[in-house]
Design a protein around this motif. Structure first.
Motif, PDB file in Angstrom:
ATOM      1  N   TYR A 182      12.071   7.067 -68.800  1.00  0.00           N
ATOM      2  CA  TYR A 182      12.842   5.825 -68.855  1.00  0.00           C
ATOM      3  C   TYR A 182      13.865   5.794 -67.724  1.00  0.00           C
ATOM      4  O   TYR A 182      13.986   4.790 -67.004  1.00  0.00           O
ATOM      5  N   PHE A 183      14.590   6.879 -67.545  1.00  0.00           N
ATOM      6  CA  PHE A 183      15.599   6.913 -66.479  1.00  0.00           C
ATOM      7  C   PHE A 183      14.952   7.010 -65.092  1.00  0.00           C
ATOM      8  O   PHE A 183      15.441   6.402 -64.133  1.00  0.00           O
ATOM      9  N   VAL A 184      13.861   7.758 -64.977  1.00  0.00           N
ATOM     10  CA  VAL A 184      13.168   7.869 -63.687  1.00  0.00           C
ATOM     11  C   VAL A 184      12.661   6.505 -63.227  1.00  0.00           C
ATOM     12  O   VAL A 184      12.725   6.156 -62.045  1.00  0.00           O
ATOM     13  N   GLU A 185      12.185   5.701 -64.186  1.00  0.00           N
ATOM     14  CA  GLU A 185      11.580   4.404 -63.851  1.00  0.00           C
ATOM     15  C   GLU A 185      12.619   3.303 -63.659  1.00  0.00           C
ATOM     16  O   GLU A 185      12.271   2.169 -63.360  1.00  0.00           O
ATOM     17  N   GLY A 186      13.911   3.635 -63.822  1.00  0.00           N
ATOM     18  CA  GLY A 186      14.944   2.658 -63.519  1.00  0.00           C
ATOM     19  C   GLY A 186      15.842   2.247 -64.667  1.00  0.00           C
ATOM     20  O   GLY A 186      16.767   1.444 -64.481  1.00  0.00           O
ATOM     21  N   GLY A 187      15.596   2.781 -65.884  1.00  0.00           N
ATOM     22  CA  GLY A 187      16.461   2.468 -67.016  1.00  0.00           C
ATOM     23  C   GLY A 187      17.853   3.031 -66.815  1.00  0.00           C
ATOM     24  O   GLY A 187      18.038   4.018 -66.094  1.00  0.00           O
ATOM     25  N   SER A 188      18.862   2.408 -67.449  1.00  0.00           N
ATOM     26  CA  SER A 188      20.233   2.842 -67.194  1.00  0.00           C
ATOM     27  C   SER A 188      21.109   2.958 -68.439  1.00  0.00           C
ATOM     28  O   SER A 188      22.182   3.556 -68.379  1.00  0.00           O
ATOM     29  N   ARG A 189      20.686   2.387 -69.563  1.00  0.00           N
ATOM     30  CA  ARG A 189      21.479   2.475 -70.798  1.00  0.00           C
ATOM     31  C   ARG A 189      20.554   2.769 -71.975  1.00  0.00           C
ATOM     32  O   ARG A 189      19.584   2.034 -72.210  1.00  0.00           O
ATOM     33  N   LEU A 190      20.884   3.821 -72.722  1.00  0.00           N
ATOM     34  CA  LEU A 190      20.031   4.237 -73.835  1.00  0.00           C
ATOM     35  C   LEU A 190      20.896   4.740 -74.987  1.00  0.00           C
ATOM     36  O   LEU A 190      21.734   5.619 -74.799  1.00  0.00           O
ATOM     37  N   TYR A 191      20.718   4.158 -76.152  1.00  0.00           N
ATOM     38  CA  TYR A 191      21.332   4.697 -77.362  1.00  0.00           C
ATOM     39  C   TYR A 191      20.305   5.593 -78.045  1.00  0.00           C
ATOM     40  O   TYR A 191      19.171   5.176 -78.269  1.00  0.00           O
ATOM     41  N   PHE A 192      20.725   6.823 -78.380  1.00  0.00           N
ATOM     42  CA  PHE A 192      19.800   7.751 -79.022  1.00  0.00           C
ATOM     43  C   PHE A 192      20.296   8.120 -80.411  1.00  0.00           C
ATOM     44  O   PHE A 192      21.475   8.437 -80.604  1.00  0.00           O
ATOM     45  N   SER A 193      19.384   8.069 -81.388  1.00  0.00           N
ATOM     46  CA  SER A 193      19.682   8.454 -82.759  1.00  0.00           C
ATOM     47  C   SER A 193      18.738   9.586 -83.162  1.00  0.00           C
ATOM     48  O   SER A 193      17.520   9.404 -83.186  1.00  0.00           O
ATOM     49  N   ARG A 194      19.303  10.752 -83.430  1.00  0.00           N
ATOM     50  CA  ARG A 194      18.487  11.926 -83.743  1.00  0.00           C
ATOM     51  C   ARG A 194      17.945  11.869 -85.167  1.00  0.00           C
ATOM     52  O   ARG A 194      18.684  11.727 -86.133  1.00  0.00           O
ATOM     53  N   ALA A 195      16.627  11.976 -85.301  1.00  0.00           N
ATOM     54  CA  ALA A 195      15.973  12.011 -86.606  1.00  0.00           C
ATOM     55  C   ALA A 195      15.905  13.454 -87.096  1.00  0.00           C
ATOM     56  O   ALA A 195      15.638  14.370 -86.316  1.00  0.00           O
TER      57      ALA A 195
END
Length: 378
Positions: A72-85
């Motif tokens: 996601y970041f390599v392809e140009g994404g810049s904001r990510l919310y992560f929720s650990r399961a």
């Protein structure tokens, strides 16, 4: 009153109103990792993900999520919310701090996330207590992998320590049976007693649904995914159940679900998933089904390529388009080229693409030697 040329200063009697974020390019991801917090965290680069959630091989399915976030970041994404399961039976490692007068436990220290990761040499958490003034002032120091990573200001009560730890990336503090007492001096001591979730729990839809529901609407709009779902053919029923839960959550949270068709799915299987989602009725409009997993270069330290869930690439392209100022532009043409992909797991013929597209499933295809996302069908 006329406005004079140049800068104009206004004095307001009240602060401007707060509003929710409006960045539609944010990716909301729920997935399993070997370590880390279990409340959602905002990440703006892959290094932050690695620092908080660890390596790709720490637990079942962790590699799938690790690879998706990286791409996601390599392809140009810049904001990510992560929720650990995490599984319901998992337990966080802990350490109980004795009071200075040996009158009982005054503070309970727990790793910020459940599992045994805080007890492993490479990710071990240790806590020390330094008394500044007997029965009056103390500090708490936190070590991670042998290095000091956090130190509190001078604290004057156990309750103050609990408040300080709310911003920690490593520990959570709670009051013990004797909260009015002060902790005794403690050399760096490791946490213990953690317990991992079972692999069966990590293959259940409810595990991920719990993590997905932690994304409150106030975080703003964006794309919602559990990259790769919960497994292959052996977990088909759970995977289908999870897809429905992600679509429902997207509707409730006012986001768009971006859901992966299982790796190496046939044309018939993809069409079946399209029919499954159409049966959701109005909720089906809140999502995007994508087939064709992508081949990524080897991870650091590995020699083999990896298959990555296509939702990562869709979310990244949405982020790139959003950053250009018009989120209504579809993923098409040059905007759809996947620069980081080396290949696709399933290459559909043009006739098959038309069939699965009519069923509500988007794919990737090779156009002029470049892999592109094909279609923007909900």
């Amino acid at each position: 009153m006329s406005i004079r040329p140049g800068p104009n200063v206004q004095t307001l009697t009240s602060v401007p109103p707060n509003s929710s974020p409006t960045n539609t390019g944010t990716w909301f991801v729920a997935g399993t990792t070997g370590q880390g917090p279990e409340t959602p965290r905002l990440l703006t680069n892959f290094a932050q993900y690695q620092a908080l959630y660890g390596t790709r091989g720490q637990t079942a399915y962790a590699g799938r999520v690790f690879d998706s976030v990286e791409q996601y970041f390599v392809e140009g994404g810049s904001r990510l919310y992560f929720s650990r399961a995490n599984g319901a039976t998992a337990v966080a490692a802990k350490l109980e701090l004795e009071s200075e007068s040996a009158g009982g436990k005054c503070l309970i220290v727990k790793a910020i996330g459940k599992g045994t990761w805080a007890e492993t040499t490479a990710t071990k958490i240790e806590v020390a207590v330094v008394i500044v003034k007997a029965a009056a002032e103390f500090t708490i120091e936190v070590k991670y992998a042998g290095k000091q990573v956090e130190i509190s200001p001078i604290l004057t009560s156990a309750a103050e320590a609990v408040v300080w730890a709310k911003n920690s990336n490593y520990i959570v503090l709670s009051l013990g049976a004797k909260p009015l007492l002060f902790p005794e001096t403690l050399a760096a001591k490791a946490l213990s007693g953690g317990k991992e979730p079972t692999n069966a729990e990590l293959g259940e839809a409810v595990t991920y649904d719990t993590a997905v529901k932690l994304f409150i609407p106030e975080y703003g709009p964006g794309q919602l995914s559990v990259p790769g779902g919960v497994g292959g053919a052996e977990a088909k029923a759970e995977h289908e159940a999870l897809i429905k839960k992600v679509y429902e959550a997207a509707s409730t949270q006012q986001r768009r679900a971006v859901v992966d068709i299982p790796v190496n799915a046939t044309k018939a299987e993809s069409i079946t998933y399209g029919g499954l989602v159409k049966a959701y009725g109005e909720n089906a409009r809140n999502g995007y089904l994508i087939a064709s997993w992508q081949t990524a270069p080897p991870a650091v330290g590995l020699v083999t390529t990896r298959l990555v869930a296509p939702s990562a690439y869709v979310a990244a392209k949405d982020a790139v388009i959003d950053a250009q100022g018009n989120p209504n532009v579809p993923i098409a043409g040059k905007q759809a080229i996947l620069f980081a992909s080396l290949g696709q797991s399933t290459a559909y013929t043009d006739a098959e693409i038309e069939e699965v597209y009519n069923a509500g499933v988007n794919v990737t295809k090779v156009v002029n030697g470049q892999i592109r996302i094909y279609g923007n069908r909900t």
